[in-house]
Design an enzyme around this catalytic site. Sequence first.
Site, mmCIF file in Angstrom:
data_model
loop_
_atom_site.group_PDB
_atom_site.id
_atom_site.type_symbol
_atom_site.label_atom_id
_atom_site.label_comp_id
_atom_site.label_asym_id
_atom_site.label_seq_id
_atom_site.Cartn_x
_atom_site.Cartn_y
_atom_site.Cartn_z
ATOM 1 N N ARG A 250 -48.733 -13.953 -9.558
ATOM 2 C CA ARG A 250 -48.313 -14.772 -8.415
ATOM 3 C C ARG A 250 -49.271 -14.643 -7.234
ATOM 4 N NH1 ARG A 250 -41.939 -14.555 -8.061
ATOM 5 N NH2 ARG A 250 -41.380 -14.992 -10.205
ATOM 6 N N ASP B 214 -32.436 -20.056 2.894
ATOM 7 C CA ASP B 214 -33.203 -19.200 1.986
ATOM 8 C C ASP B 214 -34.326 -18.607 2.820
ATOM 9 O OD1 ASP B 214 -33.356 -19.190 -1.379
ATOM 10 O OD2 ASP B 214 -35.171 -18.494 -0.367
HETATM 11 C C1 LIG Z 1 -32.426 -16.350 -8.177
HETATM 12 S S1 LIG Z 1 -32.337 -17.333 -6.734
HETATM 13 C C2 LIG Z 1 -30.585 -17.663 -6.687
HETATM 14 C C3 LIG Z 1 -30.285 -19.088 -6.270
HETATM 15 C C4 LIG Z 1 -28.821 -19.473 -6.229
HETATM 16 N N1 LIG Z 1 -28.095 -18.683 -5.250
HETATM 17 C C5 LIG Z 1 -28.181 -19.336 -7.583
HETATM 18 O O1 LIG Z 1 -27.386 -18.428 -7.789
HETATM 19 O O2 LIG Z 1 -28.469 -20.166 -8.448
HETATM 20 C C6 LIG Z 1 -32.535 -16.101 -5.440
HETATM 21 C C7 LIG Z 1 -32.944 -16.701 -4.097
HETATM 22 O O3 LIG Z 1 -32.805 -15.687 -3.097
HETATM 23 C C8 LIG Z 1 -33.835 -15.883 -2.146
HETATM 24 N N2 LIG Z 1 -34.050 -14.633 -1.373
HETATM 25 C C9 LIG Z 1 -34.675 -13.499 -1.765
HETATM 26 N N3 LIG Z 1 -34.696 -12.610 -0.754
HETATM 27 C C10 LIG Z 1 -34.058 -13.190 0.292
HETATM 28 C C11 LIG Z 1 -33.769 -12.766 1.619
HETATM 29 N N4 LIG Z 1 -34.128 -11.561 2.086
HETATM 30 N N5 LIG Z 1 -33.103 -13.625 2.430
HETATM 31 C C12 LIG Z 1 -32.735 -14.846 1.993
HETATM 32 N N6 LIG Z 1 -32.993 -15.305 0.737
HETATM 33 C C13 LIG Z 1 -33.649 -14.479 -0.102
HETATM 34 C C14 LIG Z 1 -35.029 -16.287 -2.996
HETATM 35 O O4 LIG Z 1 -36.017 -16.960 -2.230
HETATM 36 C C15 LIG Z 1 -34.377 -17.169 -4.062
HETATM 37 O O5 LIG Z 1 -34.462 -18.539 -3.750
#
Ligand SMILES: C[S@@+](CC[C@H](N)C(=O)[O-])C[C@H]1O[C@@H](n2cnc3c(N)ncnc32)[C@H](O)[C@@H]1O
Length: 273
Positions: free
Chosen positions: A38, A141
């Site tokens: 990445r 996000d």
């Molecule tokens: C695996 S996805 C889950 C998406 C959705 N909630 C679902 O369950 O389908 C995790 C998301 O968490 C976000 N994320 C990671 N760390 C974060 C943080 N500190 N604050 C806000 N979002 C975060 C990532 O950018 C990503 O888009």
Amino acid sequence: MSLDPSFDRQTFERVRGLIYQRAGIALGDSKQAMVQGRLAKRLRALSLDSLPCYLDQLDQDPDSAEWQHFTNALTTNLTAFFREPHHFEHLAQQLRAAQGQDVFRIWCSASSTGEEPWSIAMVADEVAAQGPRRFEIIASDIDTQVLNTAAHGIYPLERIEGLSKARRQRYFLKGTGPNVGRCRIRPQLLRRVQFQQVNLLAPQWPVPAALDVVFCRNVMIYFDKLTQRDLVRRFAAHIKPGGYLYVGHSESQFQCDDLFEMVGRTSYRRLPA
Ligand SMILES: C[S@@+](CC[C@H](N)C(=O)[O-])C[C@H]1O[C@@H](n2cnc3c(N)ncnc32)[C@H](O)[C@@H]1O
């Protein structure tokens, strides 16, 4: 993929430390190759040839715009429309139970590319006649790239294959000409979600208090136990007594009996303060 010689264990530890500080993401030992792949794209974009040099540049400027690219590169954004559907059924019941309420507020706190908040918006629209007078959906996000995709609401058609025909017709426009193979959220739904960047680790969240429902699904797995516990306490402070917190399928291992009662699979009701 062969590892870049400059990407040794010490460099991986540096990356780990930085993303943990910025986003709370605790990268496991097995993620070294993923991280290399990445960040290699960032090195190419900046014409840099070594990761330590890239990290030195980041370290030298805590306000650099590159921090956002670094964060975007290291998040995992897997999601789907109506993923873990039991939460959407539960949400529909809560919206019906709130019939006559002036406003019902939902925060989707790790919304990734938008499939989750758009699913919420579809449910809210479907029960609108038997639900609260108004609803507000805030989706956030940490990753600005996925937020951009989410706010545009344009997806490959395969993403909506699992939806009922009624939902596909009611909420999506099918692309034509250069947009064949893609679909777009219809404008009447597109207006229903407000997107904003929120880092769940930030000391303040720019979202209203007294929320009816918070979705925080499939993000806490990236955090360590201490961060998870702290987050759940902070969510409790933002959710009305009787409101709900939904978490992901493998995230219910936190201690919160004084704040929430479990009311179903990965669904928690806020206890009175
Ligand atoms: C695996 S996805 C889950 C998406 C959705 N909630 C679902 O369950 O389908 C995790 C998301 O968490 C976000 N994320 C990671 N760390 C974060 C943080 N500190 N604050 C806000 N979002 C975060 C990532 O950018 C990503 O888009």
